[in-house]
Design an enzyme around this catalytic site. Structure first.
Site, PDB file in Angstrom:
ATOM      1  N   HIS A 304      51.587 -67.479  71.730  1.00  9.11           N
ATOM      2  CA  HIS A 304      51.755 -67.414  70.262  1.00  9.11           C
ATOM      3  C   HIS A 304      52.445 -68.676  69.733  1.00  9.11           C
ATOM      4  O   HIS A 304      52.465 -69.682  70.408  1.00  9.11           O
ATOM      5  CB  HIS A 304      52.485 -66.131  69.873  1.00  9.11           C
ATOM      6  CG  HIS A 304      51.904 -64.922  70.558  1.00  9.11           C
ATOM      7  ND1 HIS A 304      50.755 -64.312  70.124  1.00  9.11           N
ATOM      8  CD2 HIS A 304      52.310 -64.247  71.680  1.00  9.11           C
ATOM      9  CE1 HIS A 304      50.472 -63.296  70.947  1.00  9.11           C
ATOM     10  NE2 HIS A 304      51.388 -63.239  71.896  1.00  9.11           N
ATOM     11  N   GLU A 319      58.298 -62.403  69.587  1.00  8.00           N
ATOM     12  CA  GLU A 319      57.806 -62.752  70.923  1.00  8.00           C
ATOM     13  C   GLU A 319      57.641 -64.257  71.095  1.00  8.00           C
ATOM     14  O   GLU A 319      57.987 -64.810  72.136  1.00  8.00           O
ATOM     15  CB  GLU A 319      56.460 -62.037  71.178  1.00  8.00           C
ATOM     16  CG  GLU A 319      55.996 -62.170  72.618  1.00  8.00           C
ATOM     17  CD  GLU A 319      54.517 -61.881  72.802  1.00  8.00           C
ATOM     18  OE1 GLU A 319      53.923 -61.198  71.946  1.00  8.00           O
ATOM     19  OE2 GLU A 319      53.953 -62.372  73.810  1.00  8.00           O
ATOM     20  N   HIS A 372      54.302 -64.364  78.186  1.00 10.67           N
ATOM     21  CA  HIS A 372      54.279 -63.410  77.074  1.00 10.67           C
ATOM     22  C   HIS A 372      55.287 -62.301  77.314  1.00 10.67           C
ATOM     23  O   HIS A 372      55.772 -62.116  78.434  1.00 10.67           O
ATOM     24  CB  HIS A 372      52.883 -62.771  76.947  1.00 10.67           C
ATOM     25  CG  HIS A 372      51.855 -63.686  76.383  1.00 10.67           C
ATOM     26  ND1 HIS A 372      51.359 -63.561  75.112  1.00 10.67           N
ATOM     27  CD2 HIS A 372      51.237 -64.769  76.934  1.00 10.67           C
ATOM     28  CE1 HIS A 372      50.461 -64.515  74.898  1.00 10.67           C
ATOM     29  NE2 HIS A 372      50.364 -65.260  75.982  1.00 10.67           N
ATOM     30  N   GLU A 447      53.683 -60.772  81.560  1.00 11.79           N
ATOM     31  CA  GLU A 447      54.275 -59.930  80.513  1.00 11.79           C
ATOM     32  C   GLU A 447      55.574 -59.419  81.117  1.00 11.79           C
ATOM     33  O   GLU A 447      55.606 -58.370  81.774  1.00 11.79           O
ATOM     34  CB  GLU A 447      53.347 -58.754  80.148  1.00 11.79           C
ATOM     35  CG  GLU A 447      51.973 -59.162  79.620  1.00 11.79           C
ATOM     36  CD  GLU A 447      51.924 -59.342  78.106  1.00 11.79           C
ATOM     37  OE1 GLU A 447      52.997 -59.456  77.465  1.00 11.79           O
ATOM     38  OE2 GLU A 447      50.803 -59.392  77.551  1.00 11.79           O
TER      39      GLU A 447
HETATM   40 ZN   LIG Z   1      51.793 -62.091  73.606  1.00 11.07          ZN
END
Ligand SMILES: [Zn+2]
Length: 485
Positions: A304, A319, A372, A447
């Protein structure tokens, strides 16, 4: 020294190739007689300092004299024990003891291998001569191998094929342009302190290319898509410390999209870096013997950024900010271990998904890790997972290898994250994420924790916890790199 001499050398080879198109046509007949230390071209007897012999029903001729007889340029690469013969734009190579003949980059099986006798290399006459379009007859009575030249010089055939590409029934777009085959591609090579430098200059942007290594023997392959080899010579001997020669082939051609393949034959295991210029017309390549830590370039991808915040926690943690902070920490750890590391973004800016993997591909990175934090509508969802792309379905060998390595990297990274963070193990998972699918090196997406989970958001807000994630990711990368050496 770097460019000029080698350019001259390439032009010399070009001149050599194009100056002798009639070379083959002057030959009316070549005759080798078993056990005779000479051969005949037309009526002329030429001495050899060794005799032709028969083994496994094949006639073997000393490499030098077979090359001379066919008027092929012959090159011996000691380090990889490979013979290359070059004639009329056809490049034929064989490795000692290997029953494979490679003709313009395409490998074909043969029933016998080159042999070494009394410190001398002998090649089977038939498959070599036939590779150049010669006809070969065996006259049992006089124990003679008779080699007859191709009816048409091989080069004419190549030119005809090129012309056919522009025939009206070929409707692909790129054929509308009247391309000048003389100037599609240039290659310059040079050496500096054991570092091989190659510059590939294309006269149209290189929209897509792929670099990968193959072993036994060690080679570095560059595929240039939608690019034709033009008049690049099929082989350039360089005899550098790392690279022995560069071979060029038209790997795929109409009706399939054009692919030019450059093969760098390596004298030893080597690492590489590549840089594509902004106008995409110049691809610079450096090939070198890796020093500790130098072989691997790691590209970290903080997910992002800019107007895409990613997931946002209940307490407002974004995030994109956590991802960037963690990525910078990973970079710091890796850099302190002399592992070259690049980020796909250094600040709070938006980067397209394809640009992220594209950067890693263009850098010639050996590892790609996208960072992430997870999120779910169910705020109880928590834990750690690592994703990789896996889709075995008629893929090319190097892609299958890449996917297997991605899985290894995912496993090692997940293990380190679990050890250091102590969160729930959600496992290593397959996913069809664009950044993972389009990367050309082992690639995973981490993640680390759930930003949508209040407890984990609270952890992610703390510096010590982000540092722990970074340590785990860095450890996963170094563990992976170590297993690959
Ligand atoms: Zn993400």
């Amino acid at each position: 020294m770097y460019a000029k001499i080698k350019i001259l050398f390439i032009f010399f080879i070009l001149f050599f190739i194009f100056a002798l198109p009639a070379g083959a046509s002057e030959i009316q007949q070549i005759t080798f007689i078993v056990s005779q230390p000479n051969y005949q071209v037309n009526d002329q007897v030429k001495p050899m300092d060794a005799a032709t012999f028969i083994e496994n029903n094949r006639t073997y001729v000393p490499v030098r004299f077979l090359g001379d007889a066919l008027k092929a340029k012959t090159v011996w690469s000691q380090n990889i024990k490979m013979v290359t013969l070059l004639l009329n734009n056809i490049n034929v190579s064989l490795n000692m003891g290997s029953k494979i003949i490679t003709i313009n980059g395409q490998a074909n099986p043969i029933d016998v291998a080159p042999v070494l006798k009394n410190n001398r290399t002998y090649l089977p006459a038939r498959p070599i001569a036939e590779a150049f379009g010669f006809k070969v007859k065996w006259e049992k009575e006089g124990k003679k191998v008779v080699v007859l030249p191709p009816e048409k010089p091989a080069e004419t055939k190549v030119l005809n094929e090129t012309t056919n590409n522009n025939s009206p029934d070929n409707k692909t777009d790129h054929n509308k342009e009247n391309k000048n085959e003389e100037t599609t591609l240039e290659l310059k090579t040079g050496e500096e302190n054991g570092l091989t430098k190659a510059t590939i200059i294309a006269f149209q942007p290189i929209k897509d290319y792929k670099i990968f290594k193959l072993t036994a023997p060690d080679r570095l392959i560059i595929d240039l898509f939608d690019i034709r080899p033009g008049n690049l010579p099929p082989a350039v001997m360089v005899n550098f410390e790392v690279v022995s020669q560069v071979r060029v082939g038209w790997f795929s051609k109409s009706p399939d999209p054009d692919v030019t393949r450059l093969v760098f034959d390596l004298n030893k295991k080597a690492a590489y870096r590549s840089y594509l210029s902004e106008d995409k017309k110049i691809l610079d390549l450096e090939i070198f013997t890796p020093k500790p830590g130098e072989e691997n370039l790691v590209v970290l991808d903080p997910g992002h950024g800019g107007n895409d915040p990613g997931a946002v926690g209940q307490a407002g943690l974004k995030e994109k900010d956590v991802n960037l902070d963690v990525a910078k920490r990973v970079k710091e750890i890796l850099t302190s271990q002399n592992i070259k590391t690049e980020l796909t973004r250094e600040g709070d800016n938006y980067v397209d998904l394809y640009e992220r993997s594209g950067m890693a591909n263009n850098y010639g990175a050996s590892v790609f890790v996208s960072i992430h934090m997870n999120a779910h509508e169910n705020r109880d969802a928590n834990g750690t997972s690592v994703f990789y792309y896996c889709y075995f379905n008629g893929q090319k060998e190097e892609e299958i290898v890449r996917q297997e390595k991605s899985k290894e990297l995912a496993n090692i990274t997940q293990q380190n994250l679990l050890n250091l963070l102590g969160l729930r193990d959600r496992g290593v998972q397959q996913a069809n994420f664009a950044v993972l699918r389009t990367a050309s090196m082992p690639a995973v997406l981490v993640e680390a924790a759930f930003i949508s989970n209040y407890t984990e958001e609270n952890l992610l807000a703390q510096e010590y916890f982000r540092q722990k994630i970074a340590q785990a990711v860095a450890q996963g990368i170094t563990d992976f790199i170590t297993t690959q050496l």
